[in-house]
Motif scaffolding. Structure first.
Motif, short mmCIF file in Angstrom:
data_model
loop_
_atom_site.label_atom_id
_atom_site.label_comp_id
_atom_site.label_asym_id
_atom_site.label_seq_id
_atom_site.Cartn_x
_atom_site.Cartn_y
_atom_site.Cartn_z
N ARG A 681 0.82 -1.22 0.00
CA ARG A 681 0.00 0.00 0.00
C ARG A 681 0.85 1.26 0.00
O ARG A 681 0.52 2.25 -0.63
N GLU A 682 1.96 1.20 0.73
CA GLU A 682 2.83 2.38 0.85
C GLU A 682 3.42 2.75 -0.52
O GLU A 682 3.40 3.91 -0.92
N MET A 683 3.91 1.73 -1.24
CA MET A 683 4.48 1.97 -2.58
C MET A 683 3.40 2.46 -3.54
O MET A 683 3.64 3.34 -4.36
N LEU A 684 2.21 1.89 -3.41
CA LEU A 684 1.10 2.28 -4.28
C LEU A 684 0.75 3.75 -4.07
O LEU A 684 0.54 4.50 -5.03
N GLY A 685 0.75 4.16 -2.79
CA GLY A 685 0.48 5.56 -2.47
C GLY A 685 1.55 6.48 -3.04
O GLY A 685 1.25 7.55 -3.57
N LEU A 686 2.82 6.03 -2.96
CA LEU A 686 3.94 6.82 -3.48
C LEU A 686 3.84 6.96 -4.99
O LEU A 686 4.03 8.05 -5.55
N TYR A 687 3.51 5.85 -5.69
CA TYR A 687 3.38 5.88 -7.15
C TYR A 687 2.23 6.79 -7.58
O TYR A 687 2.32 7.50 -8.58
N THR A 688 1.14 6.74 -6.81
CA THR A 688 -0.02 7.59 -7.12
C THR A 688 0.36 9.06 -7.00
O THR A 688 0.00 9.89 -7.85
N GLU A 689 1.11 9.37 -5.94
CA GLU A 689 1.56 10.74 -5.73
C GLU A 689 2.50 11.19 -6.85
O GLU A 689 2.39 12.30 -7.38
N ASN A 690 3.43 10.30 -7.24
CA ASN A 690 4.37 10.62 -8.33
C ASN A 690 3.64 10.85 -9.64
O ASN A 690 4.02 11.73 -10.43
N GLU A 691 2.60 10.03 -9.90
CA GLU A 691 1.82 10.20 -11.13
C GLU A 691 1.16 11.57 -11.16
O GLU A 691 1.16 12.25 -12.18
N GLY A 692 0.64 11.99 -10.00
CA GLY A 692 0.03 13.32 -9.90
C GLY A 692 1.04 14.42 -10.20
O GLY A 692 0.73 15.39 -10.90
N LYS A 693 2.26 14.24 -9.68
CA LYS A 693 3.32 15.24 -9.92
C LYS A 693 3.69 15.29 -11.40
O LYS A 693 3.91 16.36 -11.97
N MET A 694 3.78 14.10 -12.04
CA MET A 694 4.15 14.05 -13.46
C MET A 694 3.05 14.66 -14.34
O MET A 694 3.33 15.34 -15.33
N ILE A 695 1.80 14.43 -13.94
CA ILE A 695 0.69 15.04 -14.68
C ILE A 695 0.79 16.56 -14.58
O ILE A 695 0.60 17.28 -15.58
N MET A 696 1.10 17.05 -13.38
CA MET A 696 1.23 18.50 -13.18
C MET A 696 2.40 19.05 -13.99
O MET A 696 2.30 20.11 -14.61
N GLN A 697 3.51 18.31 -14.03
CA GLN A 697 4.67 18.74 -14.80
C GLN A 697 4.33 18.81 -16.29
O GLN A 697 4.70 19.75 -17.00
N ASP A 698 3.60 17.79 -16.78
CA ASP A 698 3.17 17.78 -18.18
C ASP A 698 2.27 18.99 -18.48
O ASP A 698 2.38 19.61 -19.54
N LYS A 699 1.41 19.29 -17.51
CA LYS A 699 0.48 20.41 -17.69
C LYS A 699 1.25 21.74 -17.75
O LYS A 699 0.97 22.59 -18.61
N LEU A 700 2.22 21.90 -16.83
CA LEU A 700 3.02 23.13 -16.82
C LEU A 700 3.83 23.27 -18.11
O LEU A 700 3.94 24.37 -18.67
N GLU A 701 4.38 22.15 -18.58
CA GLU A 701 5.16 22.19 -19.82
C GLU A 701 4.27 22.52 -21.01
O GLU A 701 4.68 23.24 -21.92
N LYS A 702 3.06 22.00 -20.99
CA LYS A 702 2.11 22.30 -22.08
C LYS A 702 1.78 23.79 -22.08
O LYS A 702 1.75 24.44 -23.13
N GLU A 703 1.55 24.34 -20.88
CA GLU A 703 1.25 25.78 -20.77
C GLU A 703 2.44 26.62 -21.24
O GLU A 703 2.27 27.64 -21.90
N ARG A 704 3.65 26.17 -20.90
CA ARG A 704 4.86 26.89 -21.32
C ARG A 704 4.98 26.87 -22.84
O ARG A 704 5.25 27.89 -23.48
N ASN A 705 4.75 25.69 -23.42
CA ASN A 705 4.83 25.57 -24.89
C ASN A 705 3.73 26.38 -25.57
O ASN A 705 3.95 26.98 -26.63
N ASP A 706 2.54 26.39 -24.96
CA ASP A 706 1.44 27.18 -25.52
C ASP A 706 1.78 28.66 -25.51
O ASP A 706 1.49 29.39 -26.47
N ALA A 707 2.42 29.11 -24.41
CA ALA A 707 2.82 30.53 -24.31
C ALA A 707 3.87 30.86 -25.36
O ALA A 707 3.83 31.92 -26.01
N LYS A 708 4.82 29.94 -25.56
CA LYS A 708 5.87 30.13 -26.58
C LYS A 708 5.26 30.17 -27.98
O LYS A 708 5.58 31.04 -28.80
N ASN A 709 4.34 29.22 -28.23
CA ASN A 709 3.68 29.17 -29.54
C ASN A 709 2.84 30.41 -29.81
O ASN A 709 2.73 30.86 -30.95
#
Length: 930
Positions: A681-709
């Motif tokens: 359960r502990e690892m599963l919770g950690l992976y879930t948290e990491n996935e949330g962080k990666m989704i946020m990073q993807d979102k920020l990068e998309k916004e950055r690219n949109d601003a550049k475009n």
């Protein structure tokens, strides 16, 4: 054994609808009653029994008359939307394929396979890792060659598999990316992400793909997606199924059911059929053949009205479209090696390019029997390569693969004890069934034409969406019972003190109905361990037959020192996963009264509460060693066929002891599980948290690219327009300055501005707009101004006409007040003077400077003039007729009222209410209209 049925005839039996959770407080739907029976007496440790998990029946038959607004049965479809709940619920089916994925959603109009952002319903099962973000799906597929080391595909095969697994070892050489051994012993995927080396588990990578599919569904449904049904191959073992379940959890999904792919296809096929035989008639047997990119699955299903029962499944876990691709790849590697002296397999990018071209060639050969070319420019070392292939030659090379098509077909018939004549139809799905030779082999075996009524690519996801609709309170679905099977026989092994060694018992034989629960009885004085395993490892496409170990804790002897009776419930749940779900100790209390009938009655009730469709094979310490498995098996079969007589049938000491006058009670026992390759359960919770962080990073990068475009887009747009439609609205000096600024920005974007934070691009765009916006505004003003002046002119003309008509004493306006008309005339003249003045000033003004009058001022003038003049000129004429009608009312009402008190009182006494309501009736419609 048939599932129990409580529905009144002539409706078909309610399906087994296991539910994994309650749904009240979460806000996603009403709480569902797990069973019509009272829950008292059943411990919280017991999971909900499979057959007792029916939702309250919510049926929408094609022909059923339904109240308006409650059921939408559109186009003869077998479901309807429950309006109150549907807005809050998502009904999504996900086909998680080896090469590609599909998502289907249920709507009031039917099941719809939805398209991704590229307007493609097929999303490649591909994840690419970059220095700033991840690309998933089609975006990742385009990087397979350019970013080969960090683009992951075909990872579905690694679920629940150890790094030392022979299957993993065999696959390693075909991969462009690296796989590693994780600390847990499982297979990990090694990539460079955010400019550092990272090891991801298979569950994490699959969760990334599921997150993308979830996002696609949410963008179409315009609401959050949580509940879903996900497909898995029917041959998946417990470890693989648990691994996929973990992936859904990491992705933030609540998987209501892991559904076997062939069962999903069968559901998509059967739920629409209105001509299925009645329940008491002989079922219609249909074979479903699914050959996808990596695996080949066959199942035979029996259909009755409102009921689907899987009879048997068979599979070849490695026969699929990719094997046919490999034949072509190996052929051309050899041919180009000789012809061009190239060692293609030493260069992974060249091999990937060749694989892509061979896949295209294979698809072309399915439609063309003639010679077809294969050409690749600058293939290796700047050499162009070319070759040819035709269908005849290709089939010769695939003889050994085509020979593997028949055995599973033969196997399902043998397992289900059916003959070829008993098969009503053979439905084919999956991409590889489009290969003509494969179709021919299947057709020849059954001696009949193949049926292709289902969408070969989307049948699985549609079946999953239908299953999700059945499980979801958001939709009312035609009753349809689904009974799946256990793909491999499952046995339990335990240490038997009486026999001084290990005893075992096959709990679920191959093709046993699922979901299903059974209760086993043990006699023990101390805690004991049950080891679950697959009892025919030779049929298992997996190296380790072990499933899990379950330790039953806190077992104590009876007060007199004798062995305690322990009831253990084992089940294969709705996901096809085996578990020991609960254990209970039966305590015996001495009693003077004769309570034997109560004991048996109580036991019977207890059995019912535990599980409606359970079986109870008993295992005793005291049984003789050679008899143990046989006796267990015999009892198991007896329980299956005759549940009513499911009482303890023992000939040894404990049953005799049981005849004493006793009273019993049960105590729940804790169970410790050690599951094979299970994430904690502990690892599963950690992976879930990491996935949330990666989704946020993807979102920020998309916004950055949109601003550049946005900056780049603005540069190109303004540069074109400065020498086009904006040319007249900017002075020569300003144009030169602005053009120079745009060129500098463009150069900056490709040099220092290539990789800047989002805010830098936002500021850069604001800086450019400060120069460009005045020019754009002048252009827009010059476009809109003439139209608004024309509108104002028309208003003035209209009011002048009215004034003229009033002065000429025309009948239409003679009722207007002279003072009001004067007011209109004054306002109109003022507006005309203002308009002429502004027009003259504007005509003298250069287009390169800001206009004298803005469109907002003209709009305000029009509004002001209209608000003053319109109410006056549109004033209606006073009505003349109403005064004449009033005497008539008096005459009509007079006699009614004037009939004296007597008639009125008599009418009231006799309950006649004609006079007063008639008055009210005249008023009510007016009130309604108001």
């Amino acid at each position: 054994r048939e599932p129990s049925r409580s529905s009144p005839p002539p409706r078909p039996a309610p399906p087994l609808r296991p539910w994994s959770r309650s749904r009240g407080p979460s806000g996603r739907g009403p709480r569902l009653s797990p069973s019509p029976k009272p829950p008292s007496g059943r411990s919280s440790g017991f999971a909900r029994p499979a057959a007792a998990l029916h939702r309250p029946t919510r049926l929408a038959l094609f022909h059923a008359p339904t109240p308006p607004g409650s059921v939408c049965s559109v186009g003869g479809r077998p479901w309807a939307r429950a309006g109150a709940v549907a807005g809050a619920m998502s009904v999504v089916g996900i086909d998680l394929g080896f090469q590609s994925c599909y998502v289907a959603v249920a709507r009031a109009g039917g099941i719809e396979t939805i398209a991704n952002e590229y307007s493609d319903r097929c999303t490649p099962a591909c994840v690419s890792f970059g220095p700033k973000n991840r690309s998933i799906g089609a975006a990742a597929k385009s990087q397979v060659i350019s970013n080969a080391k960090n683009t992951v595909q075909g990872f579905k095969r690694f679920h629940g598999r150890a790094f030392s697994d022979p299957f993993v070892e065999a696959e390693k050489s075909n991969l462009a990316y690296d796989i590693v051994q994780l600390p847990t012993g499982l297979t990990g995927i090694k990539v460079t992400y955010m400019e550092e080396e990272r090891n991801f588990t298979t569950e994490q990578v699959t969760a990334m793909l599921l997150s993308k599919l979830k996002e696609t569904a949410e963008s179409v449904l315009k609401k959050p997606v949580v509940d879903c049904v996900v497909s898995v191959p029917s041959f998946y073992t417990d470890a693989e199924r648990r691994s996929v379940m973990d992936a859904t959890q990491i992705a933030g999904l609540n998987c209501l059911r892991l559904m076997n792919e062939t069962t999903a296809v069968a559901l998509a096929y059967g739920i629409y059929k209105q001509d299925l035989p009645a329940l008491e008639e002989k079922p219609r047997n249909v074979v479903f053949v699914d050959m996808g990119h990596s695996a080949y699955q066959v199942s035979v299903c029996a259909f009755n009205k409102g009921k689907l029962k899987v009879l048997a499944t068979a599979f070849d876990t490695t026969l699929g479209g990719r094997k046919f691709d490999e034949v072509l790849v190996n052929h051309f590697c050899e041919e180009f090696g000789k012809k061009y002296k190239l060692d293609i397999k030493s260069k992974i990018r060249a091999l990937l390019r060749l694989s892509q071209e061979c896949e295209k060639l294979k698809k072309l050969m399915s439609a063309n029997a003639s010679d077809l070319p294969l050409s690749i420019e600058c293939f290796m070392n700047d050499i162009d390569v070319s070759g040819t292939m035709n269908r005849g030659k290709f089939l010769e090379m695939c003889d050994d693969l085509l020979a593997r098509v028949e055995p599973p077909l033969r196997s399902v018939l043998e397992q289900s004890k059916l003959k070829k004549e008993d098969i009503y139809a053979v439905e084919i799905v999956g991409g590889a069934t489009r290969i003509p030779a494969v179709k021919e082999k299947i057709s020849k075996f059954f001696g009949k034409e193949l049926s292709t009524t289902l969408n070969a690519d989307e049948a699985v996801t549609r079946g999953c969406a239908l299953q999700c609709a059945i499980l979801s309170p958001a939709f009312k679905v035609r009753e349809f019972s689904i009974t799946d099977v256990v793909p491999y026989p499952i046995s339990l092994r335990w240490n038997s003190p009486a026999e001084e060694g290990l005893s075992d018992c096959e709990v679920f034989p191959k093709n046993h109905a699922a979901p299903f629960s059974k209760v086993l009885t043990f006699y023990r004085k101390e805690p004991f361990t049950l080891e679950a395993y697959y009892s025919s490892p030779q049929d298992l496409p997996y190296p380790d037959p072990a499933i899990a170990q379950f330790s039953v804790q806190k077992v104590t002897p009876q007060s007199d020192g004798s062995s305690s009776k322990v009831k253990v419930k084992v089940r294969v749940n709705v996901h096809g996963i085996f578990s020991v779900s609960s254990a209970a100790l039966v305590e015996v209390h001495k009693s003077e009264e004769s309570e034997e009938p109560m004991e048996t009655d109580q036991n019977a009730k207890e059995e019912e509460k535990m599980q409606v469709d359970q079986e109870e094979p008993h295992t005793e310490e005291q049984q003789q060693q050679p008899q143990t498995p046989a006796e267990n098996k015999a009892e198991s079969e007896e329980m299956e066929t005759s549940q009513a007589g499911s009482k303890d049938k023992k000939t040894d000491q404990p049953p005799q002891a049981k005849k004493a006058k006793v009273k019993t009670s049960t105590v729940d026992l804790p169970i410790e599980s050690q599951l094979l390759w299970q994430l904690d359960r502990e690892m599963l919770g950690l992976y879930t948290e990491n996935e949330g962080k990666m989704i946020m990073q993807d979102k920020l990068e998309k916004e950055r690219n949109d601003a550049k475009n946005a900056v780049e887009e603005y540069v190109y747009e303004m540069r074109d327009k400065l020498s086009g439609e904006y040319e007249k609205f900017v002075s020569e000096d300003d144009r030169n300055t602005f053009t120079l600024k745009l060129e500098d920005t463009e150069n900056w974007l490709y040099e220092d501005g290539e990789d800047q934070p989002k805010q830098v691009y936002v500021d850069k765009l604001a800086e450019l707009k400060s120069l460009g916006q005045p020019i754009k505004t002048r252009f827009q003003e010059s476009e809109e101004r003439p139209k608004l002046f024309e509108e104002l002119g028309k208003q003035i003309q209209q009011y002048m006409k009215v004034i003229s008509s009033f002065k000429n004493k025309e009948d239409q306006y003679e009722h207007l007040d002279a003072a009001d008309v004067t007011k209109v005339e004054k306002s109109t003249n003022e507006a005309m003077e203002w308009m002429n003045s502004k027009l003259n000033l504007q005509n003298k003004q250069s287009l390169t400077v800001d206009p004298v009058v803005k469109t907002k001022e003209i709009e305000a003038k029009i509004k002001e003039l209209t608000s003053i003049c319109s109410p006056i000129i549109s004033k209606p004429k006073p009505k003349v007729e109403p005064p004449k009608e009033e005497p008539k009312h008096a005459e009509q009402n007079g006699p009614v009222d004037g009939q004296g008190d007597n008639p009125g009182s008599q009418a009231a006494e006799h309950g006649a209410d004609t006079a007063v309501p008639s008055d009210g009736d005249k008023k009510l419609p007016e009130m309604d209209i108001d």
